[in-house]
Design a protein around this motif. Structure first.
Motif, mmCIF file in Angstrom:
data_model
loop_
_atom_site.group_PDB
_atom_site.id
_atom_site.type_symbol
_atom_site.label_atom_id
_atom_site.label_comp_id
_atom_site.label_asym_id
_atom_site.label_seq_id
_atom_site.Cartn_x
_atom_site.Cartn_y
_atom_site.Cartn_z
ATOM 1 N N ILE A 71 0.945 -1.210 0.019
ATOM 2 C CA ILE A 71 0.027 -0.012 -0.055
ATOM 3 C C ILE A 71 0.822 1.244 0.080
ATOM 4 C CG2 ILE A 71 -1.447 1.508 1.356
ATOM 5 C CD1 ILE A 71 -2.820 -1.323 2.431
ATOM 6 N N MET A 72 2.115 1.397 0.683
ATOM 7 C CA MET A 72 2.687 2.518 0.842
ATOM 8 C C MET A 72 3.633 2.784 -0.427
ATOM 9 S SD MET A 72 2.446 3.795 3.981
ATOM 10 C CE MET A 72 3.801 4.820 4.461
ATOM 11 N N GLU A 73 4.029 1.531 -1.067
ATOM 12 C CA GLU A 73 4.438 1.446 -2.382
ATOM 13 C C GLU A 73 3.376 2.236 -3.300
ATOM 14 O OE1 GLU A 73 7.299 1.163 -5.464
ATOM 15 O OE2 GLU A 73 7.670 0.859 -3.530
ATOM 16 N N LYS A 77 3.420 6.148 -5.462
ATOM 17 C CA LYS A 77 3.301 6.306 -6.719
ATOM 18 C C LYS A 77 2.336 7.183 -7.280
ATOM 19 C CE LYS A 77 5.623 1.890 -8.188
ATOM 20 N NZ LYS A 77 5.219 0.688 -8.823
ATOM 21 N N ALA A 78 0.941 7.034 -6.710
ATOM 22 C CA ALA A 78 0.080 8.001 -6.791
ATOM 23 C C ALA A 78 0.458 9.296 -6.438
ATOM 24 C CB ALA A 78 -1.189 7.192 -5.804
ATOM 25 N N LEU A 79 1.043 9.640 -5.504
ATOM 26 C CA LEU A 79 1.234 10.868 -4.754
ATOM 27 C C LEU A 79 2.529 11.495 -5.562
ATOM 28 C CD1 LEU A 79 0.933 10.169 -0.979
ATOM 29 C CD2 LEU A 79 -0.843 11.562 -2.467
ATOM 30 N N GLY A 80 3.282 10.763 -6.328
ATOM 31 C CA GLY A 80 4.196 11.126 -7.115
ATOM 32 C C GLY A 80 5.619 11.658 -6.145
ATOM 33 N N ILE A 81 5.604 10.967 -5.202
ATOM 34 C CA ILE A 81 6.941 10.905 -4.400
ATOM 35 C C ILE A 81 7.540 9.710 -4.092
ATOM 36 C CG2 ILE A 81 5.961 13.176 -3.163
ATOM 37 C CD1 ILE A 81 5.239 11.220 -0.580
ATOM 38 N N GLU A 82 8.960 9.784 -3.631
ATOM 39 C CA GLU A 82 9.561 8.581 -3.375
ATOM 40 C C GLU A 82 9.049 7.951 -2.255
ATOM 41 O OE1 GLU A 82 13.775 8.619 -3.569
ATOM 42 O OE2 GLU A 82 13.792 10.398 -5.071
ATOM 43 N N ARG A 83 9.245 6.720 -2.414
ATOM 44 C CA ARG A 83 8.650 5.488 -1.264
ATOM 45 C C ARG A 83 9.452 5.942 -0.086
ATOM 46 N NH1 ARG A 83 10.269 1.102 0.736
ATOM 47 N NH2 ARG A 83 8.853 -0.447 1.518
ATOM 48 N N ASP A 84 10.816 6.103 0.006
ATOM 49 C CA ASP A 84 11.388 6.384 1.151
ATOM 50 C C ASP A 84 10.995 7.569 1.611
ATOM 51 O OD1 ASP A 84 12.741 3.975 0.766
ATOM 52 O OD2 ASP A 84 14.421 4.859 -0.240
ATOM 53 N N VAL A 85 10.687 8.851 1.089
ATOM 54 C CA VAL A 85 10.185 9.834 1.584
ATOM 55 C C VAL A 85 8.809 9.744 2.400
ATOM 56 C CG1 VAL A 85 9.515 12.248 0.919
ATOM 57 C CG2 VAL A 85 11.526 11.419 -0.217
#
Length: 91
Positions: A71-73, A77-85
């Motif tokens: 879900i976080m991954e 992607k949906a938010l357009g930010i890096e997963r780690d951020v």
């Protein structure tokens, strides 16, 4: 709420520790993140006609942690930010 999840536990033909496995899965559903207000998770245990599958190696926690990481991954992607951020912002 963003996530509305229903967990199903196939306990097989005996009850054994099916409810305890579900309790642990529900407890670990949000993993280490502070996102409780975004999650609604309910669990159901079912007795079926297959042989019992007694829990081992994590008692449901591992499966729901994988669900939350997925879900976080997808959210990153949906938010357009890096997963780690996204993860650092919600730990």
């Amino acid at each position: 709420q963003v996530i509305d999840a229903i967990l199903a536990n196939n306990g097989g033909n005996t009850n054994e520790i099916t409810r305890e496995v579900m309790d642990r899965a529900l407890f670990h559903a949000v993993n280490a993140y502070h996102v409780q207000s975004a999650f609604r998770v309910e669990g159901h245990c079912y007795k079926t006609n297959i042989p019992s599958n007694t829990a081992y190696r994590g008692f449901g926690a591992t499966q729901v942690m994988l669900m939350t990481e997925t879900i976080m991954e997808q959210a990153s992607k949906a938010l357009g930010i890096e997963r780690d951020v996204l993860i650092r912002q919600n730990l």
